[in-house]
Design a protein around this motif. Structure first.
Motif, PDB file in Angstrom:
ATOM      1  N   THR A  22      29.557  92.530  60.745  1.00  0.00           N
ATOM      2  CA  THR A  22      30.511  91.860  59.610  1.00  0.00           C
ATOM      3  C   THR A  22      29.878  91.662  58.301  1.00  0.00           C
ATOM      4  O   THR A  22      30.600  91.609  57.223  1.00  0.00           O
ATOM      5  N   LYS A  23      28.719  91.452  58.053  1.00  0.00           N
ATOM      6  CA  LYS A  23      28.081  91.233  56.573  1.00  0.00           C
ATOM      7  C   LYS A  23      28.059  92.569  55.844  1.00  0.00           C
ATOM      8  O   LYS A  23      28.037  92.451  54.585  1.00  0.00           O
ATOM      9  N   ILE A  24      27.771  93.553  56.552  1.00  0.00           N
ATOM     10  CA  ILE A  24      27.687  95.070  55.810  1.00  0.00           C
ATOM     11  C   ILE A  24      29.082  95.606  55.878  1.00  0.00           C
ATOM     12  O   ILE A  24      29.343  96.342  54.853  1.00  0.00           O
ATOM     13  N   HIS A  25      29.828  95.589  56.748  1.00  0.00           N
ATOM     14  CA  HIS A  25      30.945  96.447  56.913  1.00  0.00           C
ATOM     15  C   HIS A  25      32.349  95.703  56.697  1.00  0.00           C
ATOM     16  O   HIS A  25      32.268  94.424  57.402  1.00  0.00           O
ATOM     17  N   ASN A  26      33.149  95.794  55.840  1.00  0.00           N
ATOM     18  CA  ASN A  26      34.565  95.130  55.825  1.00  0.00           C
ATOM     19  C   ASN A  26      35.528  95.645  56.751  1.00  0.00           C
ATOM     20  O   ASN A  26      36.281  96.702  56.662  1.00  0.00           O
ATOM     21  N   LEU A  27      35.273  95.020  57.992  1.00  0.00           N
ATOM     22  CA  LEU A  27      36.115  95.322  59.360  1.00  0.00           C
ATOM     23  C   LEU A  27      37.716  95.355  59.179  1.00  0.00           C
ATOM     24  O   LEU A  27      38.278  96.033  59.680  1.00  0.00           O
ATOM     25  N   GLU A  28      38.153  94.692  58.257  1.00  0.00           N
ATOM     26  CA  GLU A  28      39.580  94.339  58.078  1.00  0.00           C
ATOM     27  C   GLU A  28      40.143  95.501  57.328  1.00  0.00           C
ATOM     28  O   GLU A  28      41.060  95.952  57.459  1.00  0.00           O
ATOM     29  N   GLU A  29      39.272  95.897  56.158  1.00  0.00           N
ATOM     30  CA  GLU A  29      39.811  97.169  55.441  1.00  0.00           C
ATOM     31  C   GLU A  29      39.364  98.326  56.279  1.00  0.00           C
ATOM     32  O   GLU A  29      40.352  99.192  56.365  1.00  0.00           O
ATOM     33  N   MET A  30      38.647  98.637  57.179  1.00  0.00           N
ATOM     34  CA  MET A  30      38.381  99.690  58.021  1.00  0.00           C
ATOM     35  C   MET A  30      39.280  99.772  59.256  1.00  0.00           C
ATOM     36  O   MET A  30      39.710 100.892  59.442  1.00  0.00           O
ATOM     37  N   PHE A  31      39.624  98.627  59.699  1.00  0.00           N
ATOM     38  CA  PHE A  31      40.398  98.731  61.060  1.00  0.00           C
ATOM     39  C   PHE A  31      41.577  97.842  61.089  1.00  0.00           C
ATOM     40  O   PHE A  31      42.196  97.737  62.106  1.00  0.00           O
ATOM     41  N   GLY A  32      41.917  97.277  59.880  1.00  0.00           N
ATOM     42  CA  GLY A  32      43.005  96.234  59.982  1.00  0.00           C
ATOM     43  C   GLY A  32      44.393  96.923  60.512  1.00  0.00           C
ATOM     44  O   GLY A  32      45.328  96.124  60.724  1.00  0.00           O
ATOM     45  N   ASP A  33      44.427  98.393  60.272  1.00  0.00           N
ATOM     46  CA  ASP A  33      45.766  98.846  60.585  1.00  0.00           C
ATOM     47  C   ASP A  33      45.930  99.186  62.150  1.00  0.00           C
ATOM     48  O   ASP A  33      46.862  99.627  62.554  1.00  0.00           O
ATOM     49  N   VAL A  34      44.751  98.982  62.877  1.00  0.00           N
ATOM     50  CA  VAL A  34      44.701  99.405  64.243  1.00  0.00           C
ATOM     51  C   VAL A  34      45.954  98.940  65.044  1.00  0.00           C
ATOM     52  O   VAL A  34      45.919  97.500  65.161  1.00  0.00           O
TER      53      VAL A  34
END
Length: 293
Positions: A22-34
């Motif tokens: 979570t410090k490296i990857h923006n999970l909301e941006e990557m997967f928020g639409d799932v």
């Protein structure tokens, strides 16, 4: 998802087996639409499913790009994102699935996904039903025929109910078409931690019971309303329910265990049988996303 661990650190959490941080990857941006997370045991099968979903959703990749395994550097699972759908393999058995489930639940939590649905597709041995039947699990049972999964927490056994969302089950059953050349039914599933003795097979490396004792056991299992036997549903049901995630298991049967133990389908038959749950789940995803047939 009210039971998600309050001690988690969303700012710096390492989803080690998926290779996300979570410090490296923006999970909301990557997967928020799932909206839907689909999983199955085989990495190859889930790659095939990812391409199938891409086709039926009309999902286009930019020119020169191809569908990539997003977690290949972690060397544990195979993970594909097709628009609002994730296709990921969980390996064989409940321990492997448990690791994936914890990290997938954290991923959709950090990504702030809205009411994501988790679907497991698999293969199984049937009980008194025609091979090729697709079973949608309502209740999952352990090897002792109890409708819960025993988690071991700090050295203590903690039983949690292994049931699936009834509304989702009915929604899935409605995805069965009269044009399909196979049956789709609802029923109980027994999930075991072993393919051989726990499932009453007589063809394992060791076996201390007779064919007659095996049949008596399988009929007892059948008497619980159990339609099929596999190796993941009990934990899958218990952990998703406890975490507050709607989930379902859909498995095709390869054999009738009351008729024998050996899986003897050909390669081509195996591929066709494995496509049956995928067909139903594909229709479910189109319904969820409101895509017209």
């Amino acid at each position: 998802m009210s039971r998600i661990n309050k001690q988690l650190n969303p700012e710096n959490d390492n989803l080690f087996h998926l290779g996300f941080n979570t410090k490296i990857h923006n999970l909301e941006e990557m997967f928020g639409d799932v909206r839907v997370v689909c999983m199955g045991g085989s990495a190859h099968r889930m790659e095939i499913f990812a391409h199938y979903i891409m086709k039926i959703l009309g999902h286009k990749l930019p020119t020169g790009l191809k569908l990539e395994d997003m977690t290949c550097k972690a060397h544990r699972y195979s993970f594909y994102k097709i628009g609002p759908v994730i296709s990921v393999n969980h390996g064989m058995g409940m321990p492997s699935m448990s690791i994936l489930l914890h990290e997938m639940i954290k991923l959709v939590t950090y990504a702030k996904c809205k009411d994501p649905i988790f679907i497991r597709m698999g293969t199984s041995g049937g009980l008194g039903i025609k091979p090729g039947t697709v079973v949608v699990t309502d209740n999952a049972f352990n090897e002792s025929l109890e409708n819960h999964y025993d988690f071991v927490v700090l050295g203590e056994r903690v039983p949690r109910p292994a049931v699936f969302d009834k509304n989702l089950i009915n929604y899935i059953l409605d995805c069965h078409s009269t044009k399909d050349h196979f049956e789709v039914i609802k029923g109980g599933t027994m999930g075991t931690n072993d393919f051989y003795e726990a499932q009453g097979r007589t063809d394992g490396a060791v076996c201390e019971y007779t064919e007659e004792q095996k049949i008596m056991f399988l009929k007892k299992v059948q008497g619980k309303g159990i339609k099929n036997i596999e190796m993941e549903s009990t934990l899958f049901a218990a952990l998703t329910k406890y975490a507050g995630i709607r989930a379902a298991t859909i498995c095709v049967t390869f054999i009738d265990r009351l008729e024998g133990d050996k899986v003897s389908v050909t390669h081509d038959e195996k591929i066709e049988l494995e496509s049956r749950p995928q067909l139903i789940v594909g229709r479910l995803i189109k319904k969820i996303l409101k895509i017209e047939e």
